[in-house]
Design an enzyme around this catalytic site. Structure first.
Site, PDB file in Angstrom:
ATOM      1  N   LYS A   1      36.734  39.915  38.078  1.00  0.00           N
ATOM      2  CA  LYS A   1      37.872  39.717  38.967  1.00  0.00           C
ATOM      3  C   LYS A   1      37.371  39.307  40.337  1.00  0.00           C
ATOM      4  CE  LYS A   1      41.729  42.177  41.066  1.00  0.00           C
ATOM      5  NZ  LYS A   1      42.976  42.783  40.642  1.00  0.00           N
TER       6      LYS A   1
ATOM      7  N   ARG B   1      45.598  36.438  30.569  1.00  0.00           N
ATOM      8  CA  ARG B   1      45.258  36.342  31.992  1.00  0.00           C
ATOM      9  C   ARG B   1      44.453  35.068  32.200  1.00  0.00           C
ATOM     10  NH1 ARG B   1      41.026  37.913  35.604  1.00  0.00           N
ATOM     11  NH2 ARG B   1      41.828  38.936  37.471  1.00  0.00           N
TER      12      ARG B   1
ATOM     13  N   SER C   1      49.039  46.678  38.789  1.00  0.00           N
ATOM     14  CA  SER C   1      47.685  47.105  39.153  1.00  0.00           C
ATOM     15  C   SER C   1      47.741  47.948  40.414  1.00  0.00           C
ATOM     16  CB  SER C   1      46.810  45.888  39.476  1.00  0.00           C
ATOM     17  OG  SER C   1      46.594  45.122  38.330  1.00  0.00           O
TER      18      SER C   1
HETATM   19  N1  3NM Z   1      41.690  44.195  37.508  1.00  0.00           N
HETATM   20  P1  3NM Z   1      36.159  43.767  33.054  1.00  0.00           P
HETATM   21  S1  3NM Z   1      39.340  45.114  37.629  1.00  0.00           S
HETATM   22  C1  3NM Z   1      41.532  42.246  35.994  1.00  0.00           C
HETATM   23  O1  3NM Z   1      40.757  46.895  39.603  1.00  0.00           O
HETATM   24  C2  3NM Z   1      40.946  43.383  36.684  1.00  0.00           C
HETATM   25  O2  3NM Z   1      42.746  46.172  39.123  1.00  0.00           O
HETATM   26  C3  3NM Z   1      40.971  45.150  38.080  1.00  0.00           C
HETATM   27  O3  3NM Z   1      37.419  43.085  33.739  1.00  0.00           O
HETATM   28  C4  3NM Z   1      41.523  46.149  39.006  1.00  0.00           C
HETATM   29  O4  3NM Z   1      36.664  44.635  31.952  1.00  0.00           O
HETATM   30  C5  3NM Z   1      39.612  43.772  36.638  1.00  0.00           C
HETATM   31  O5  3NM Z   1      35.356  42.610  32.524  1.00  0.00           O
HETATM   32  C6  3NM Z   1      38.562  43.102  35.830  1.00  0.00           C
HETATM   33  O6  3NM Z   1      35.413  44.507  34.112  1.00  0.00           O
HETATM   34  C7  3NM Z   1      38.344  43.792  34.504  1.00  0.00           C
END
Ligand code: 3NM
Length: 207
Positions: A138, A40, A109
């Site tokens: 994000k 990503r 997602s």
């Molecule tokens: N998608 P971390 S939250 C890439 O809600 C991503 O769909 C999300 O990163 C969604 O593990 C997110 O550092 C970020 O919180 C995840």
């Protein structure tokens, strides 16, 4: 339809602001035992993304791990990845399927039950569910949904679920127990002082 079996940890290669390179992160995640990696790189050029994808494809092959590219079915195909992960604003599953052909995985997602139902109905091989907890990784992330969303989506769809958003070694188990087949992580892994060790810890907690 045969459903894909996902490993318990879905490790996302996104360097954030760590200064680590995608390839070194991928190598460390694999050394720790991650069997599914997603690349990503939101700000990379197509050329740089493809270059990283080729390198990580080679590494994941050496480890017998699966490899998924975020957002870009064309890059996934060019790098012979195992699949693509789409967001709500990306091209639909059917269009990605035309690019990729029948084999590769397509994940989407989702952030609420209705989206997860639509994703499953559209032929997605797995559905992402989040954000579960607050995340800094994000841009424009929604408010955290809590593990209640995992339970609700688990009750609504039969496809494999990948929970995401602020998940750490300490919360991974509860998220899985709520019905996620796999837990996705960025920050908890890529910001760890020792990335491979962070993977080992998570895998132990999920075992
Ligand atoms: N998608 P971390 S939250 C890439 O809600 C991503 O769909 C999300 O990163 C969604 O593990 C997110 O550092 C970020 O919180 C995840």
């Amino acid at each position: 339809m045969t459903r894909v079996r996902l490993p318990p940890l879905y490790a996302i290669v996104d360097p954030l602001d760590t200064g680590r390179t995608p390839t070194e992160l991928a190598a460390a995640l694999l050394a720790g035992g991650a069997m599914l990696l997603q690349l990503r790189l939101k700000d990379a050029s197509s050329g740089a993304l493809l270059e990283s994808a080729h390198a990580i494809r080679a590494l994941t092959r050496q480890h017998g791990a699966r490899f998924i590219v975020n957002d870009r079915p064309d890059i996934a195909r060019a790098a012979t990845a195992d699949g693509v992960h789409l967001g709500q604003d990306d091209i639909p599953v059917a269009a990605a399927r035309r690019v990729l052909g029948p084999g590769p995985l397509i994940g989407i997602s989702t952030h609420e039950v209705a989206q997860a139902e639509a994703a499953a109905a559209s032929g997605a091989d797995y559905v992402g569910v989040g954000p579960i907890y607050a995340t800094q990784s994000k841009e424009g992330a929604l408010l955290p949904r809590g593990i209640a969303l995992v339970r609700a989506v688990r009750a609504a769809v039969a496809v494999p679920l990948v929970a995401i958003g602020g998940i750490t070694a300490d919360t991974a188990r509860a998220v899985r127990d709520a019905g996620a087949d796999s837990v996705a992580m960025i920050g908890a892994l890529v910001r760890a002082p020792d990335v491979a060790d962070a993977v080992r810890t998570v895998l132990r907690r999920l075992a």
